[in-house]
Design a protein around this motif. Sequence first.
Motif, short mmCIF file in Angstrom:
data_model
loop_
_atom_site.label_atom_id
_atom_site.label_comp_id
_atom_site.label_asym_id
_atom_site.label_seq_id
_atom_site.Cartn_x
_atom_site.Cartn_y
_atom_site.Cartn_z
N TYR A 152 164.10 78.07 174.19
CA TYR A 152 165.00 79.19 173.91
C TYR A 152 164.29 80.50 174.25
CZ TYR A 152 168.14 76.13 171.24
OH TYR A 152 169.01 75.15 170.84
N GLY B 250 171.48 79.00 171.08
CA GLY B 250 172.68 78.98 171.91
C GLY B 250 173.84 79.75 171.34
N ASP B 251 173.93 79.88 170.02
CA ASP B 251 175.03 80.64 169.42
C ASP B 251 174.69 82.12 169.25
OD1 ASP B 251 173.17 80.43 167.42
OD2 ASP B 251 174.48 79.46 165.95
N GLY B 252 173.54 82.55 169.80
CA GLY B 252 173.17 83.97 169.75
C GLY B 252 172.52 84.40 168.46
N GLN C 293 172.48 87.52 173.65
CA GLN C 293 172.31 86.61 174.77
C GLN C 293 171.37 87.25 175.78
OE1 GLN C 293 173.64 83.63 174.66
NE2 GLN C 293 174.93 84.01 172.86
N SER C 294 170.47 86.41 176.37
CA SER C 294 169.58 86.91 177.41
C SER C 294 170.24 86.76 178.78
CB SER C 294 168.25 86.15 177.39
OG SER C 294 168.42 84.86 177.95
N GLY D 259 170.16 83.29 180.05
CA GLY D 259 170.86 82.27 179.29
C GLY D 259 169.88 81.35 178.60
N ASP E 216 171.21 95.62 174.27
CA ASP E 216 171.09 94.56 173.28
C ASP E 216 169.83 94.73 172.43
OD1 ASP E 216 173.35 93.07 173.27
OD2 ASP E 216 172.53 91.33 174.30
#
Length: 334
Positions: free
Chosen positions: A257, A240-242, A219-220, A223, A189
């Motif tokens: 986040y 949250g939506d990446g 995404q981690s 989360g 990623d």
Amino acid sequence: MSRALLVRRAGPAMSLQDPGRPGFLGQGLSRGGAADARALAEGAALLGQGGDLAAIEMAGIGGVFEALGDLRIALTGAPMRASLEGAPLAWGATHLVRAGQVLEIGPALSGVYGYLHVGGGFDGPEVLGARGAHLSAGIGRVLATGDRLSAGVDPGGEVGLCLPPEDRFAGGVLRAVHGPQTAMFSPEDLERFEATRFARDARGNRMGLRLVPDGAGFQSRAGLSIVSEIVVPGDIQITGDGVPMVLLTECQTTGGYPRIGTILPYDLARAAQAPAGAEMRIRFVDRAEALAVERKAAEALRALPGRITRLVRDPWDMRDLLSYQLISGVTAGE
């Protein structure tokens, strides 16, 4: 007649800005200050005054102003269409505005944040050691039509001076260092993150901006279970939506986040000045390169006065005068 500027028509997002309020993070107040700190330094250099003075920050579009007394002004940051009594003005330069004259600043031609400086700075009320607005914290406010802005004591100096333009108004590469949660993202990623082309989302303000990827989001491994902790301008939060969110000068002081990295302070102005839709990419650098970039940036700011030139050159100062075509068909007489 007093030295002041009357706002005859205010743009939708104009405010007084200075370098901000350092030292209050523990009390829940981020530094704030100008979205493009380099533009503040450029205005100070052009007017020959300190860099702690307040200027008008204009987001996307300027306004109409009337001089209540003679004023030296400087225009820096994102180039905007500007005119004095209908005659166009050069951006990145100083000008003399006589009492009663009307200055009009229109939309940005590139970038987002333009700045209007006056000799002596704008002398607004001081709150927590600064005169600039911190809009998200409720300190100060946006400027409104009818506001009368007093100017401080002008140190005096020439007008008709300019600085060579710097291209930081169309996006580009943003350098970043790893942060506390970088290791929570997979190597794949992280590699994809650096290879991704991002577009500046139209949504954004002085708190932050969204970078929309040209592919899937990120995404981690953890989360969204990160414990809320201190965040600073430049941090890249993965929401949250990446989609990455780059925190800017008026960001909150804590957040939960995961942060994939932090953009170098020098490149943060490039991020803030990128208009909607501008393409940006992020490249990770190590600590040594990051420190070298910041040292070079500090040296460049100190060297600004030495880069100033005149808008109209005095023929007596032009040692290469005979190399110019002064009259059609005539050069050096050769």
